[in-house]
Write a protein that holds these residues in place. Structure first.
Motif, PDB file in Angstrom:
ATOM      1  N   ASP A  32       0.838  -1.198   0.000  1.00  0.00           N
ATOM      2  CA  ASP A  32       0.000   0.000   0.000  1.00  0.00           C
ATOM      3  C   ASP A  32       0.874   1.251   0.000  1.00  0.00           C
ATOM      4  OD1 ASP A  32      -2.657  -0.641  -0.216  1.00  0.00           O
ATOM      5  OD2 ASP A  32      -2.993  -0.878   1.924  1.00  0.00           O
ATOM      6  N   THR A  33       1.844   1.271   0.912  1.00  0.00           N
ATOM      7  CA  THR A  33       2.731   2.430   1.017  1.00  0.00           C
ATOM      8  C   THR A  33       3.605   2.570  -0.222  1.00  0.00           C
ATOM      9  OG1 THR A  33       2.807   2.248   3.431  1.00  0.00           O
ATOM     10  CG2 THR A  33       4.565   3.505   2.373  1.00  0.00           C
ATOM     11  N   ARG A  34       4.158   1.456  -0.697  1.00  0.00           N
ATOM     12  CA  ARG A  34       5.036   1.519  -1.864  1.00  0.00           C
ATOM     13  C   ARG A  34       4.296   2.032  -3.100  1.00  0.00           C
ATOM     14  NH1 ARG A  34       6.989  -3.574   0.135  1.00  0.00           N
ATOM     15  NH2 ARG A  34       5.768  -4.691  -1.436  1.00  0.00           N
ATOM     16  N   LEU A  35       3.065   1.563  -3.295  1.00  0.00           N
ATOM     17  CA  LEU A  35       2.306   2.009  -4.460  1.00  0.00           C
ATOM     18  C   LEU A  35       1.940   3.483  -4.361  1.00  0.00           C
ATOM     19  CD1 LEU A  35      -0.077  -1.023  -5.143  1.00  0.00           C
ATOM     20  CD2 LEU A  35       1.870  -0.275  -6.501  1.00  0.00           C
ATOM     21  N   MET A  36       1.587   3.934  -3.171  1.00  0.00           N
ATOM     22  CA  MET A  36       1.244   5.350  -3.026  1.00  0.00           C
ATOM     23  C   MET A  36       2.441   6.233  -3.327  1.00  0.00           C
ATOM     24  SD  MET A  36      -1.371   5.793   0.176  1.00  0.00           S
ATOM     25  CE  MET A  36      -1.684   7.467  -0.365  1.00  0.00           C
ATOM     26  N   VAL A 110     -18.671   0.632   9.754  1.00  0.00           N
ATOM     27  CA  VAL A 110     -18.405  -0.631  10.452  1.00  0.00           C
ATOM     28  C   VAL A 110     -16.917  -0.966  10.450  1.00  0.00           C
ATOM     29  CG1 VAL A 110     -18.758  -3.124  10.366  1.00  0.00           C
ATOM     30  CG2 VAL A 110     -20.695  -1.583  10.050  1.00  0.00           C
ATOM     31  N   ILE A 111     -16.264  -0.836   9.295  1.00  0.00           N
ATOM     32  CA  ILE A 111     -14.847  -1.199   9.186  1.00  0.00           C
ATOM     33  C   ILE A 111     -13.959  -0.130   9.816  1.00  0.00           C
ATOM     34  CG2 ILE A 111     -12.995  -1.727   7.558  1.00  0.00           C
ATOM     35  CD1 ILE A 111     -15.166  -2.872   5.692  1.00  0.00           C
ATOM     36  N   GLY A 112     -14.264   1.127   9.570  1.00  0.00           N
ATOM     37  CA  GLY A 112     -13.590   2.233  10.249  1.00  0.00           C
ATOM     38  C   GLY A 112     -12.099   2.346  10.001  1.00  0.00           C
ATOM     39  N   ARG A 113     -11.638   2.027   8.826  1.00  0.00           N
ATOM     40  CA  ARG A 113     -10.207   2.138   8.532  1.00  0.00           C
ATOM     41  C   ARG A 113      -9.796   3.594   8.403  1.00  0.00           C
ATOM     42  NH1 ARG A 113      -6.950  -0.388   3.265  1.00  0.00           N
ATOM     43  NH2 ARG A 113      -5.012  -0.816   4.364  1.00  0.00           N
ATOM     44  N   GLU A 114      -8.641   3.925   8.973  1.00  0.00           N
ATOM     45  CA  GLU A 114      -8.143   5.297   8.900  1.00  0.00           C
ATOM     46  C   GLU A 114      -7.629   5.611   7.494  1.00  0.00           C
ATOM     47  OE1 GLU A 114      -8.242   7.627  11.216  1.00  0.00           O
ATOM     48  OE2 GLU A 114      -9.247   6.273  12.630  1.00  0.00           O
ATOM     49  N   ARG A 115      -7.743   6.874   7.126  1.00  0.00           N
ATOM     50  CA  ARG A 115      -7.213   7.328   5.842  1.00  0.00           C
ATOM     51  C   ARG A 115      -5.682   7.300   5.863  1.00  0.00           C
ATOM     52  NH1 ARG A 115     -10.851   8.934   1.443  1.00  0.00           N
ATOM     53  NH2 ARG A 115     -12.899   9.076   2.418  1.00  0.00           N
ATOM     54  N   PRO A 116      -5.048   7.248   4.690  1.00  0.00           N
ATOM     55  CA  PRO A 116      -3.574   7.278   4.634  1.00  0.00           C
ATOM     56  C   PRO A 116      -3.032   8.546   5.288  1.00  0.00           C
ATOM     57  CG  PRO A 116      -4.491   6.678   2.497  1.00  0.00           C
ATOM     58  CD  PRO A 116      -5.647   7.104   3.354  1.00  0.00           C
ATOM     59  N   ASP A 117      -1.913   8.387   5.975  1.00  0.00           N
ATOM     60  CA  ASP A 117      -1.295   9.539   6.633  1.00  0.00           C
ATOM     61  C   ASP A 117       0.158   9.716   6.229  1.00  0.00           C
ATOM     62  OD1 ASP A 117      -0.227   7.351   7.848  1.00  0.00           O
ATOM     63  OD2 ASP A 117      -0.791   7.889   9.890  1.00  0.00           O
ATOM     64  N   TYR A 179      -3.551   8.638  -6.303  1.00  0.00           N
ATOM     65  CA  TYR A 179      -2.675   9.758  -6.666  1.00  0.00           C
ATOM     66  C   TYR A 179      -2.867  10.941  -5.721  1.00  0.00           C
ATOM     67  CZ  TYR A 179      -0.717  13.568  -9.492  1.00  0.00           C
ATOM     68  OH  TYR A 179       0.011  14.661  -9.936  1.00  0.00           O
ATOM     69  N   LEU A 180      -4.109  11.218  -5.355  1.00  0.00           N
ATOM     70  CA  LEU A 180      -4.406  12.353  -4.480  1.00  0.00           C
ATOM     71  C   LEU A 180      -4.085  12.065  -3.019  1.00  0.00           C
ATOM     72  CD1 LEU A 180      -7.794  13.462  -6.084  1.00  0.00           C
ATOM     73  CD2 LEU A 180      -5.585  14.610  -6.294  1.00  0.00           C
ATOM     74  N   GLY A 181      -3.713  10.832  -2.713  1.00  0.00           N
ATOM     75  CA  GLY A 181      -3.296  10.493  -1.361  1.00  0.00           C
ATOM     76  C   GLY A 181      -4.419  10.279  -0.378  1.00  0.00           C
ATOM     77  N   VAL A 182      -5.651  10.132  -0.858  1.00  0.00           N
ATOM     78  CA  VAL A 182      -6.789  10.031   0.051  1.00  0.00           C
ATOM     79  C   VAL A 182      -7.237   8.598   0.304  1.00  0.00           C
ATOM     80  CG1 VAL A 182      -7.625  12.333  -0.482  1.00  0.00           C
ATOM     81  CG2 VAL A 182      -8.392  10.414  -1.864  1.00  0.00           C
ATOM     82  N   HIS A 183      -6.651   7.629  -0.443  1.00  0.00           N
ATOM     83  CA  HIS A 183      -7.003   6.225  -0.236  1.00  0.00           C
ATOM     84  C   HIS A 183      -5.786   5.339  -0.395  1.00  0.00           C
ATOM     85  CE1 HIS A 183     -11.296   5.920   0.413  1.00  0.00           C
ATOM     86  NE2 HIS A 183     -11.536   6.767  -0.570  1.00  0.00           N
ATOM     87  N   TRP A 184      -5.743   4.278   0.415  1.00  0.00           N
ATOM     88  CA  TRP A 184      -4.778   3.217   0.198  1.00  0.00           C
ATOM     89  C   TRP A 184      -5.167   2.458  -1.074  1.00  0.00           C
ATOM     90  CZ3 TRP A 184      -0.820   3.665   3.381  1.00  0.00           C
ATOM     91  CH2 TRP A 184      -1.005   4.117   4.688  1.00  0.00           C
ATOM     92  N   PRO A 185      -4.197   1.893  -1.787  1.00  0.00           N
ATOM     93  CA  PRO A 185      -4.537   1.077  -2.956  1.00  0.00           C
ATOM     94  C   PRO A 185      -5.515  -0.051  -2.638  1.00  0.00           C
ATOM     95  CG  PRO A 185      -2.214   1.612  -3.016  1.00  0.00           C
ATOM     96  CD  PRO A 185      -2.733   2.125  -1.702  1.00  0.00           C
ATOM     97  N   THR A 186      -5.398  -0.661  -1.453  1.00  0.00           N
ATOM     98  CA  THR A 186      -6.329  -1.742  -1.103  1.00  0.00           C
ATOM     99  C   THR A 186      -7.748  -1.224  -0.887  1.00  0.00           C
ATOM    100  OG1 THR A 186      -5.435  -1.562   1.156  1.00  0.00           O
ATOM    101  CG2 THR A 186      -4.704  -3.435  -0.181  1.00  0.00           C
ATOM    102  N   ASP A 187      -7.894   0.050  -0.522  1.00  0.00           N
ATOM    103  CA  ASP A 187      -9.237   0.645  -0.443  1.00  0.00           C
ATOM    104  C   ASP A 187      -9.880   0.669  -1.822  1.00  0.00           C
ATOM    105  OD1 ASP A 187      -8.753   1.237   2.244  1.00  0.00           O
ATOM    106  OD2 ASP A 187      -8.121   3.289   1.815  1.00  0.00           O
TER     107      ASP A 187
END
Length: 216
Positions: A32-36, A110-117, A179-187
């Protein structure tokens, strides 16, 4: 052997369920991090790759997957089906898309995953991260529209063309969120997978039922 129309949504559903299980168990994905970071300046990860006009073009592309953008596309498709006499099919499209909107927001809560930081967001965000609402709702909306138009036209070439155009837009919308940094690739992958499943079920079950009830 499963046909592609069954194999693709089945595989997508399994990928989505796998991602949900891993994310809710607290698993993190190194890629996720590498792709971002591939979309970022190596010297300064806060800066997206490309000139200013390209960054603006990406923000324009992500707007295609926004609530407003998808609402206009859905409204156009619903009115076109209605005016062509496929009123039950038009109603089925509305029901499917409204239900998808509710499910999207429910899953995020329900899942509540945090956005990329790891990088600064270059677009506003208001909800949790998984699944990407833009990816899920664009895939659901555009693939369902493509499926319903295919049913109404009764022509495979038209259905395939609509699916191809939908896939291009859905793909670009999802990539724009990374690209905009608002989602992990897995999202985004999770959103795509769920959207494929949703559109496939809506077309095969709801769409075909409604199409049979409409005049030939």
């Amino acid at each position: 052997m499963l046909q592609p129309r069954l194999l693709v949504p089945t595989a997508a559903g399994l990928v989505f369920l796998g991602l949900v299980g891993l994310i809710m168990s607290g698993h993190s994905f190194a890629f996720d991090t590498r792709l971002m970071l591939l979309f970022r300046d190596a010297a300064d990860p806060s800066v997206p790759l490309g000139p200013a006009w390209f960054q603006e073009a990406v923000r324009d592309m992500t707007a295609f997957g926004s609530f407003v953008g998808l609402a206009f596309m859905a409204l156009t498709a619903v009115l076109a089906l209605w005016l062509c006499g496929y009123r039950r099919l038009a109603a089925g499209l509305v029901v499917s898309l409204l239900a998808a909107l509710v499910v999207s927001n429910g899953l995020k809560m329900v899942i509540g995953r945090e956005r990329p930081d790891i990088v600064a967001h270059t677009a506003l965000t208001f909800t949790a991260s998984f699944p990407s609402g833009h990816a899920f709702l664009s895939a659901t909306t555009l693939f369902t529209i493509a499926g319903f138009v295919g049913l109404a036209s009764r022509r495979r070439d038209i259905a395939r063309f609509c699916i191809l155009m939908a896939a291009i837009i859905v793909g670009l919308v999802g990539l724009s969120r990374i690209y905009l940094g608002v989602h992990w690739p897995t999202d985004v992958i999770g959103g795509w997978c769920l959207g494929i499943v949703w559109a496939s079920v809506a077309t095969a079950w709801l769409g075909r039922s409604m199409a049979r009830s409409d005049p030939a």
